[in-house]
Design an enzyme around this catalytic site. Structure first.
Site, PDB file in Angstrom:
ATOM      1  N   GLY A 166      -3.771 -24.139  21.351  1.00 53.13           N
ATOM      2  CA  GLY A 166      -4.916 -24.822  21.961  1.00 53.13           C
ATOM      3  C   GLY A 166      -6.019 -23.853  22.354  1.00 53.13           C
ATOM      4  O   GLY A 166      -7.206 -24.149  22.189  1.00 53.13           O
ATOM      5  N   LYS A 174       3.475 -28.697  23.528  1.00 52.09           N
ATOM      6  CA  LYS A 174       4.700 -28.814  22.756  1.00 52.09           C
ATOM      7  C   LYS A 174       5.053 -30.298  22.664  1.00 52.09           C
ATOM      8  O   LYS A 174       4.678 -31.102  23.536  1.00 52.09           O
ATOM      9  CB  LYS A 174       5.828 -28.031  23.439  1.00 52.09           C
ATOM     10  CG  LYS A 174       5.649 -26.505  23.351  1.00 52.09           C
ATOM     11  CD  LYS A 174       6.008 -26.034  21.972  1.00 52.09           C
ATOM     12  CE  LYS A 174       5.851 -24.532  21.772  1.00 52.09           C
ATOM     13  NZ  LYS A 174       6.873 -23.696  22.336  1.00 52.09           N
ATOM     14  N   ASN A 199       3.355 -29.799  16.009  1.00 52.77           N
ATOM     15  CA  ASN A 199       4.431 -29.932  15.029  1.00 52.77           C
ATOM     16  C   ASN A 199       5.386 -31.043  15.459  1.00 52.77           C
ATOM     17  O   ASN A 199       5.419 -31.433  16.627  1.00 52.77           O
ATOM     18  CB  ASN A 199       5.216 -28.614  14.920  1.00 52.77           C
ATOM     19  CG  ASN A 199       4.548 -27.649  13.953  1.00 52.77           C
ATOM     20  OD1 ASN A 199       3.836 -28.060  13.032  1.00 52.77           O
ATOM     21  ND2 ASN A 199       4.789 -26.366  14.152  1.00 52.77           N
ATOM     22  N   ALA A 244      -1.095 -18.571  16.269  1.00 53.84           N
ATOM     23  CA  ALA A 244      -1.708 -18.192  17.545  1.00 53.84           C
ATOM     24  C   ALA A 244      -0.651 -17.715  18.531  1.00 53.84           C
ATOM     25  O   ALA A 244       0.476 -18.223  18.532  1.00 53.84           O
ATOM     26  CB  ALA A 244      -2.442 -19.395  18.126  1.00 53.84           C
ATOM     27  N   LYS A 281       5.296 -31.564   6.038  1.00 58.83           N
ATOM     28  CA  LYS A 281       5.349 -30.513   7.074  1.00 58.83           C
ATOM     29  C   LYS A 281       6.658 -30.622   7.851  1.00 58.83           C
ATOM     30  O   LYS A 281       7.268 -29.608   8.213  1.00 58.83           O
ATOM     31  CB  LYS A 281       4.129 -30.668   8.008  1.00 58.83           C
ATOM     32  CG  LYS A 281       4.048 -29.644   9.140  1.00 58.83           C
ATOM     33  CD  LYS A 281       3.211 -28.449   8.759  1.00 58.83           C
ATOM     34  CE  LYS A 281       3.369 -27.236   9.666  1.00 58.83           C
ATOM     35  NZ  LYS A 281       2.576 -27.250  10.872  1.00 58.83           N
ATOM     36  N   ASN A 285       9.469 -27.740   8.546  1.00 56.79           N
ATOM     37  CA  ASN A 285       9.968 -27.356   9.868  1.00 56.79           C
ATOM     38  C   ASN A 285      11.462 -27.655  10.025  1.00 56.79           C
ATOM     39  O   ASN A 285      12.201 -26.864  10.631  1.00 56.79           O
ATOM     40  CB  ASN A 285       9.168 -28.050  10.973  1.00 56.79           C
ATOM     41  CG  ASN A 285       7.752 -27.490  11.096  1.00 56.79           C
ATOM     42  OD1 ASN A 285       6.779 -28.223  11.130  1.00 56.79           O
ATOM     43  ND2 ASN A 285       7.611 -26.179  11.160  1.00 56.79           N
ATOM     44  N   ASN A 296      12.903 -24.171  10.832  1.00 54.44           N
ATOM     45  CA  ASN A 296      12.948 -23.828  12.262  1.00 54.44           C
ATOM     46  C   ASN A 296      14.360 -23.744  12.839  1.00 54.44           C
ATOM     47  O   ASN A 296      14.756 -22.713  13.393  1.00 54.44           O
ATOM     48  CB  ASN A 296      12.085 -24.813  13.062  1.00 54.44           C
ATOM     49  CG  ASN A 296      10.604 -24.622  12.771  1.00 54.44           C
ATOM     50  OD1 ASN A 296      10.218 -24.222  11.676  1.00 54.44           O
ATOM     51  ND2 ASN A 296       9.752 -24.924  13.725  1.00 54.44           N
ATOM     52  N   ASN A 307      11.897 -15.918   8.594  1.00 53.56           N
ATOM     53  CA  ASN A 307      11.748 -16.987   7.600  1.00 53.56           C
ATOM     54  C   ASN A 307      12.124 -16.519   6.192  1.00 53.56           C
ATOM     55  O   ASN A 307      12.729 -17.258   5.415  1.00 53.56           O
ATOM     56  CB  ASN A 307      10.304 -17.504   7.590  1.00 53.56           C
ATOM     57  CG  ASN A 307       9.913 -18.152   8.910  1.00 53.56           C
ATOM     58  OD1 ASN A 307      10.756 -18.345   9.785  1.00 53.56           O
ATOM     59  ND2 ASN A 307       8.635 -18.483   9.061  1.00 53.56           N
ATOM     60  N   SER A 357       8.755 -20.560  15.220  1.00 51.18           N
ATOM     61  CA  SER A 357       8.491 -20.875  16.624  1.00 51.18           C
ATOM     62  C   SER A 357       9.791 -21.226  17.347  1.00 51.18           C
ATOM     63  O   SER A 357       9.973 -20.899  18.522  1.00 51.18           O
ATOM     64  CB  SER A 357       7.483 -22.021  16.731  1.00 51.18           C
ATOM     65  OG  SER A 357       7.953 -23.153  16.045  1.00 51.18           O
TER      66      SER A 357
HETATM   67  N1  LIG Z   1       1.356 -21.307  18.114  1.00 49.75           N
HETATM   68  C1  LIG Z   1       1.146 -21.550  16.814  1.00 49.75           C
HETATM   69  O1  LIG Z   1       0.830 -20.613  16.041  1.00 49.75           O
HETATM   70  C2  LIG Z   1       1.259 -22.939  16.259  1.00 49.75           C
HETATM   71  C3  LIG Z   1       1.740 -23.989  17.021  1.00 49.75           C
HETATM   72  N2  LIG Z   1       1.829 -25.254  16.477  1.00 49.75           N
HETATM   73  C4  LIG Z   1       2.297 -26.370  17.285  1.00 49.75           C
HETATM   74  O2  LIG Z   1       1.343 -26.565  18.334  1.00 49.75           O
HETATM   75  C5  LIG Z   1       1.999 -27.043  19.520  1.00 49.75           C
HETATM   76  C6  LIG Z   1       1.706 -26.062  20.654  1.00 49.75           C
HETATM   77  O3  LIG Z   1       2.314 -24.812  20.363  1.00 49.75           O
HETATM   78  P1  LIG Z   1       1.968 -23.488  21.193  1.00 49.75           P
HETATM   79  O4  LIG Z   1       0.523 -23.421  21.462  1.00 49.75           O
HETATM   80  O5  LIG Z   1       2.606 -22.380  20.481  1.00 49.75           O
HETATM   81  O6  LIG Z   1       2.731 -23.786  22.574  1.00 49.75           O
HETATM   82  P2  LIG Z   1       2.427 -23.193  24.009  1.00 49.75           P
HETATM   83  O7  LIG Z   1       3.648 -23.420  24.838  1.00 49.75           O
HETATM   84  O8  LIG Z   1       1.885 -21.799  23.892  1.00 49.75           O
HETATM   85  O9  LIG Z   1       1.223 -24.096  24.551  1.00 49.75           O
HETATM   86  C7  LIG Z   1       1.384 -25.378  25.080  1.00 49.75           C
HETATM   87  C8  LIG Z   1       0.676 -25.368  26.435  1.00 49.75           C
HETATM   88  O10 LIG Z   1       0.533 -26.692  26.911  1.00 49.75           O
HETATM   89  C9  LIG Z   1       0.568 -26.628  28.333  1.00 49.75           C
HETATM   90  N3  LIG Z   1       0.800 -27.985  28.832  1.00 49.75           N
HETATM   91  C10 LIG Z   1       1.884 -28.785  28.661  1.00 49.75           C
HETATM   92  N4  LIG Z   1       1.692 -29.976  29.264  1.00 49.75           N
HETATM   93  C11 LIG Z   1       0.451 -29.918  29.825  1.00 49.75           C
HETATM   94  C12 LIG Z   1      -0.313 -30.836  30.599  1.00 49.75           C
HETATM   95  N5  LIG Z   1       0.143 -32.062  30.914  1.00 49.75           N
HETATM   96  N6  LIG Z   1      -1.537 -30.437  31.035  1.00 49.75           N
HETATM   97  C13 LIG Z   1      -2.016 -29.210  30.719  1.00 49.75           C
HETATM   98  N7  LIG Z   1      -1.339 -28.301  29.993  1.00 49.75           N
HETATM   99  C14 LIG Z   1      -0.114 -28.658  29.560  1.00 49.75           C
HETATM  100  C15 LIG Z   1       1.711 -25.660  28.589  1.00 49.75           C
HETATM  101  O11 LIG Z   1       1.631 -25.153  29.898  1.00 49.75           O
HETATM  102  C16 LIG Z   1       1.435 -24.602  27.518  1.00 49.75           C
HETATM  103  O12 LIG Z   1       0.593 -23.586  28.038  1.00 49.75           O
HETATM  104  C17 LIG Z   1       3.478 -27.152  19.151  1.00 49.75           C
HETATM  105  O13 LIG Z   1       3.770 -28.443  18.696  1.00 49.75           O
HETATM  106  C18 LIG Z   1       3.625 -26.142  17.999  1.00 49.75           C
HETATM  107  O14 LIG Z   1       4.733 -26.435  17.173  1.00 49.75           O
HETATM  108  C19 LIG Z   1       1.416 -25.527  15.192  1.00 49.75           C
HETATM  109  C20 LIG Z   1       0.928 -24.522  14.404  1.00 49.75           C
HETATM  110  C21 LIG Z   1       0.840 -23.145  14.850  1.00 49.75           C
HETATM  111  C1  LIG Z   2       5.500 -22.873   9.260  1.00 51.59           C
HETATM  112  C2  LIG Z   2       6.457 -22.302  10.299  1.00 51.59           C
HETATM  113  C3  LIG Z   2       7.871 -22.524   9.876  1.00 51.59           C
HETATM  114  C4  LIG Z   2       6.120 -20.834  10.319  1.00 51.59           C
HETATM  115  O1  LIG Z   2       7.015 -20.053  11.013  1.00 51.59           O
HETATM  116  C5  LIG Z   2       6.208 -23.014  11.600  1.00 51.59           C
HETATM  117  O2  LIG Z   2       5.454 -23.967  11.651  1.00 51.59           O
HETATM  118  C6  LIG Z   2       6.923 -22.666  12.840  1.00 51.59           C
HETATM  119  O3  LIG Z   2       7.434 -21.556  12.979  1.00 51.59           O
HETATM  120  O4  LIG Z   2       6.943 -23.549  13.728  1.00 51.59           O
END
Ligand SMILES: NC(=O)C1=CN([C@@H]2O[C@H](COP(=O)(O)OP(=O)(O)OC[C@H]3O[C@@H](n4cnc5c(N)ncnc54)[C@H](O)[C@@H]3O)[C@@H](O)[C@H]2O)C=CC1
Ligand SMILES: CC(C)(CO)C(=O)C(=O)O
Length: 294
Positions: free
Chosen positions: A12, A72, A96, A121, A177, A181, A185, A195, A247
């Site tokens: 985000g 999440k 995801n 990220a 997707k 996963n 995962n 991976n 992840s």
């Molecule tokens: N990090 C990455 O590179 C990628 C992540 N995703 C997906 O994106 C989603 C988020 O992943 P991340 O950013 O890695 O997780 P993260 O845990 O770093 O971020 C989620 C954030 O949401 C906050 N949060 C939860 N409930 C809340 C609420 N009610 N109000 C305000 N903040 C709240 C949490 O405190 C946390 O900081 C997941 O579904 C993940 O699988 C997808 C592609 C890439």
């Molecule tokens: C695409 C992949 C599998 C990359 O690691 C991913 O989305 C994850 O780790 O949640």
């Protein structure tokens, strides 16, 4: 466009930070990150090197043109509750796992779009987010077909320099997707491997079988996803992200709750026989339960 990002953690903050180049952005997240962003701005590192100045707070504003949900999957209920009173023109999930859009649509009074995101990220410290991979956002109507809201959001993402595709086949893309996963995962989290180890290592068969089962469930849901397409998607992503720790593996290593319920658990809970996903879901849930994470 005024964009509110609900769940400003790793993804985000990256997406919100990039959008802040061209739009008014409000990050909704948790302390100490939000205070740091309000005081000194948000630093984008890794593939980017810039500082942007979105607003940041712990509760959503009263209105916005678009909400991007990046909590999440296990926090989607709370995200929907937090967004319910906000006057919105559209909402987009970039999470995801399966089921997030349905949960959001049950509480929100605006079109809910589906999205997938391959940008990487990581929030390295409060106020600083690293882009670990420049990818693509694909978004569109959650039920498929054309959508004016999706076109508007796609144009806004493009204007901020995010690589974006507006697609009319989001249901199929979400299932593909999910197959990736479900294949990668839980398998990497349980075997504690990167991976790339799924390409020719002993856990690779588990990942391919989990993807085949996901394709079978997609077909039961009316989508045309064949086994070989699902397996090829797993292999393509495992190769492209060979050095990555998924992840779910990162969550397990950090002792955090995982998104297993929305991934392997979703496949296994559909009512189609899916012994591999049922087993991987039960094992990850057992690990979570032993640590009081669920
Ligand atoms: N990090 C990455 O590179 C990628 C992540 N995703 C997906 O994106 C989603 C988020 O992943 P991340 O950013 O890695 O997780 P993260 O845990 O770093 O971020 C989620 C954030 O949401 C906050 N949060 C939860 N409930 C809340 C609420 N009610 N109000 C305000 N903040 C709240 C949490 O405190 C946390 O900081 C997941 O579904 C993940 O699988 C997808 C592609 C890439
Ligand atoms: C695409 C992949 C599998 C990359 O690691 C991913 O989305 C994850 O780790 O949640």
């Amino acid at each position: 466009m005024h964009v509110v990002v609900l769940g400003a953690g790793s993804l985000g903050s990256l997406v919100g930070g990039l959008l802040a180049r061209a739009h008014e952005v409000t990050l909704v997240g948790r302390e100490p990150h939000v205070s740091r962003v309000r005081e000194g701005g948000l630093e984008l590192t890794g593939a980017y090197d810039e500082r942007v100045r979105p607003d940041a707070r712990t509760d959503p504003p009263a209105s916005a043109d678009l909400a991007v949900v990046t909590t999440k999957a296990f926090d989607t209920d709370a995200a929907a509750e937090a967004l319910a009173p906000v006057a919105l023109d559209a909402c987009l999930s970039l999470q995801n796992g399966m089921g997030n859009e349905t949960t959001l649509a049950a509480d929100l009074d605006c079109p809910v779009l589906a999205g997938t995101c391959t940008y990487g990220a990581r929030l390295t410290e409060p106020g600083v987010v690293a882009c670990t991979g420049v990818g693509e956002v694909v978004l569109g109507a959650r039920g498929g077909g054309a959508s004016e809201a999706a076109d508007r959001v796609g144009t806004a993402f493009d204007a901020a320099g995010l690589h974006t595709t507006v697609a009319e086949d989001m249901p199929l893309r979400l299932w593909e997707k999910l197959a990736v996963n479900a294949g990668i995962n839980a398998t990497t989290a349980l075997a504690r491997v990167e991976n790339g180890a799924l390409l020719d290592g002993p856990a690779g068969g588990v990942a391919r079988d989990a993807a085949r089962e996901t394709a079978r469930v997609a077909r039961a849901d009316g989508l045309d996803l064949d086994d070989e397409t699902a397996v090829a998607a797993v292999e393509r992503v495992a190769e492209a992200t060979a050095a990555n720790r998924s992840s779910m593996l990162q969550d397990v290593e950090a002792g955090r709750r995982t998104e297993v319920d929305a991934i392997s658990g979703f496949v296994a809970g559909y009512g189609v026989e899916t012994p591999v996903n049922a087993t991987t879901a039960r094992l990850v849930r057992a690990w979570e339960a032993a640590r009081d994470l669920r």
